[in-house]
Motif scaffolding. Structure first.
Motif, short mmCIF file in Angstrom:
data_model
loop_
_atom_site.label_atom_id
_atom_site.label_comp_id
_atom_site.label_asym_id
_atom_site.label_seq_id
_atom_site.Cartn_x
_atom_site.Cartn_y
_atom_site.Cartn_z
N GLN A 13 77.21 -1.54 44.20
CA GLN A 13 76.85 -2.77 43.50
C GLN A 13 77.92 -3.28 42.55
O GLN A 13 77.69 -4.22 41.81
N GLY A 14 79.08 -2.66 42.56
CA GLY A 14 80.15 -3.18 41.72
C GLY A 14 80.63 -2.18 40.72
O GLY A 14 79.95 -1.20 40.41
N GLY A 15 81.84 -2.41 40.20
CA GLY A 15 82.43 -1.48 39.27
C GLY A 15 82.37 -1.98 37.84
O GLY A 15 81.82 -3.04 37.53
N LEU A 16 82.94 -1.18 36.95
CA LEU A 16 83.03 -1.51 35.54
C LEU A 16 84.47 -1.25 35.11
O LEU A 16 84.98 -0.14 35.29
N ARG A 17 85.12 -2.27 34.59
CA ARG A 17 86.53 -2.15 34.22
C ARG A 17 86.68 -2.24 32.70
O ARG A 17 85.88 -2.89 32.02
N ARG A 18 87.73 -1.64 32.19
CA ARG A 18 87.94 -1.63 30.75
C ARG A 18 88.04 -3.05 30.19
O ARG A 18 87.59 -3.32 29.07
N ALA A 19 88.62 -3.95 30.97
CA ALA A 19 88.76 -5.33 30.51
C ALA A 19 87.41 -6.01 30.30
O ALA A 19 87.31 -7.02 29.60
N TYR A 175 60.71 5.68 14.92
CA TYR A 175 62.04 6.17 14.59
C TYR A 175 63.11 5.15 14.95
O TYR A 175 62.98 4.41 15.93
N LEU A 176 64.16 5.15 14.15
CA LEU A 176 65.39 4.46 14.47
C LEU A 176 66.40 5.51 14.90
O LEU A 176 66.69 6.44 14.14
N VAL A 177 66.92 5.37 16.11
CA VAL A 177 67.96 6.28 16.60
C VAL A 177 69.31 5.63 16.34
O VAL A 177 69.66 4.62 16.94
N ARG A 178 70.04 6.21 15.40
CA ARG A 178 71.39 5.72 15.09
C ARG A 178 72.37 6.42 16.02
O ARG A 178 72.52 7.65 15.97
N PRO A 179 73.06 5.68 16.87
CA PRO A 179 73.91 6.32 17.88
C PRO A 179 75.24 6.81 17.34
O PRO A 179 75.87 6.14 16.50
N ASP A 180 75.66 7.98 17.81
CA ASP A 180 77.01 8.49 17.57
C ASP A 180 77.89 8.27 18.80
O ASP A 180 79.11 8.16 18.68
N SER A 181 77.25 8.23 19.96
CA SER A 181 77.98 7.93 21.19
C SER A 181 77.07 7.18 22.16
O SER A 181 75.84 7.38 22.15
N ILE A 182 77.67 6.32 22.96
CA ILE A 182 76.94 5.60 24.01
C ILE A 182 77.83 5.60 25.25
O ILE A 182 78.97 5.12 25.20
N GLU A 183 77.31 6.14 26.34
CA GLU A 183 78.08 6.18 27.59
C GLU A 183 77.45 5.24 28.62
O GLU A 183 76.24 5.29 28.86
N PHE A 184 78.30 4.41 29.23
CA PHE A 184 77.87 3.49 30.29
C PHE A 184 78.38 4.03 31.62
O PHE A 184 79.58 4.30 31.78
N TRP A 185 77.47 4.18 32.57
CA TRP A 185 77.78 4.73 33.89
C TRP A 185 77.45 3.68 34.95
O TRP A 185 76.32 3.19 34.99
N GLN A 186 78.43 3.33 35.74
CA GLN A 186 78.24 2.40 36.85
C GLN A 186 78.63 3.11 38.13
O GLN A 186 79.75 3.59 38.29
N GLY A 187 77.68 3.21 39.08
CA GLY A 187 77.95 3.90 40.33
C GLY A 187 79.06 3.24 41.11
O GLY A 187 79.19 2.01 41.14
N GLY A 188 79.89 4.06 41.77
CA GLY A 188 80.99 3.54 42.57
C GLY A 188 81.03 4.18 43.95
O GLY A 188 80.45 5.25 44.17
N GLU A 189 81.69 3.52 44.88
CA GLU A 189 81.80 4.05 46.24
C GLU A 189 82.55 5.38 46.25
O GLU A 189 83.42 5.63 45.42
N HIS A 190 82.19 6.23 47.24
CA HIS A 190 82.83 7.53 47.45
C HIS A 190 82.69 8.43 46.22
O HIS A 190 83.51 9.32 46.01
#
Length: 213
Positions: A13-19, A175-190
């Motif tokens: 369904q598409g990638g995720l690029r740093r830009a 509760y309020l969850v204050r984040p220390d890290s957030i990871e975004f994962w986008q599925g890619g081919e192969h």
């Protein structure tokens, strides 16, 4: 034992690029959540909430996200529940948003802070009346003899609160969850997935790193 090794699919369904990444991860989260809602996913605000007990045993359950902003993520629950008991001794927490149909997931680590009584009351009064009554009925995570006990208690409390507003239970909060890290994962081919990790540095600025799939 069932063999599940041949169950797989390609993520196309598409990638995720740093830009494409904003400086603030909450901006990207808002975009992805909006797209999840627009795609008519079932329960797009559902998240897996992980906590740890005093013996180090992790527990997970699905909870609905009710609000988010630059401070973090908000959910509500029974304060006598297993998750609340665990957060009282260890407020470290992890959230996971599993948007499978979009080949996406968002993983959050952080710490949970109890909401003020004013914030809790404001949300509680916005709930449907039957949901308010249900909060009084269930002593969450405790053992019960049968479902009929819950249904009987619900009928009793519904009659009790038939007239007027349902008061806020003292044992209900959020509760309020204050984040220390957030990871975004986008599925890619192969299986070459795109993963970007936002982490706060010592100055509370967000640093971004690409992770190997």
């Amino acid at each position: 034992m069932s063999d599940l090794s041949d169950i797989r699919r390609e993520y196309t369904q598409g990638g995720l690029r740093r830009a494409d990444l904003p400086n603030n991860p909450m901006d990207l989260f808002e975009t992805w959540l909006t797209q999840a809602k627009d795609a008519h996913l079932s329960d797009p605000t559902a998240m897996c909430v992980a906590t740890v007990d005093a013996q180090g045993q992790p527990y997970q359950r699905i909870v609905l996200l009710k609000r988010f902003d630059n401070n973090g993520f908000v959910f509500f629950t029974n304060l006598e529940s297993r998750k609340s008991t665990q957060l009282a001794t260890n407020n470290k927490i992890s959230l996971l948003f599993p948007w499978h149909n979009l080949d996406r997931q968002v993983a959050v680590t952080g710490h949970a802070e109890p909401l003020s009584m004013i914030e809790v009351a404001k949300y509680f009064m916005s709930r449907p009346k039957d949901s308010q009554i249900a909060a009084w009925v269930s002593k969450q995570s405790s053992k019960i003899s049968a479902r009929q006990a819950l249904e009987g208690k619900f009928a009793e409390m519904k009659a009790k609160f038939a007239q007027g507003d349902v008061p806020l239970p003292k044992f209900w909060g959020g509760y309020l969850v204050r984040p220390d890290s957030i990871e975004f994962w986008q599925g890619g081919e192969h299986r070459l997935h795109d993963r970007f990790l936002y982490q706060k540095d010592t100055d509370s600025n967000w640093q971004i790193d690409r992770l190997a799939p």
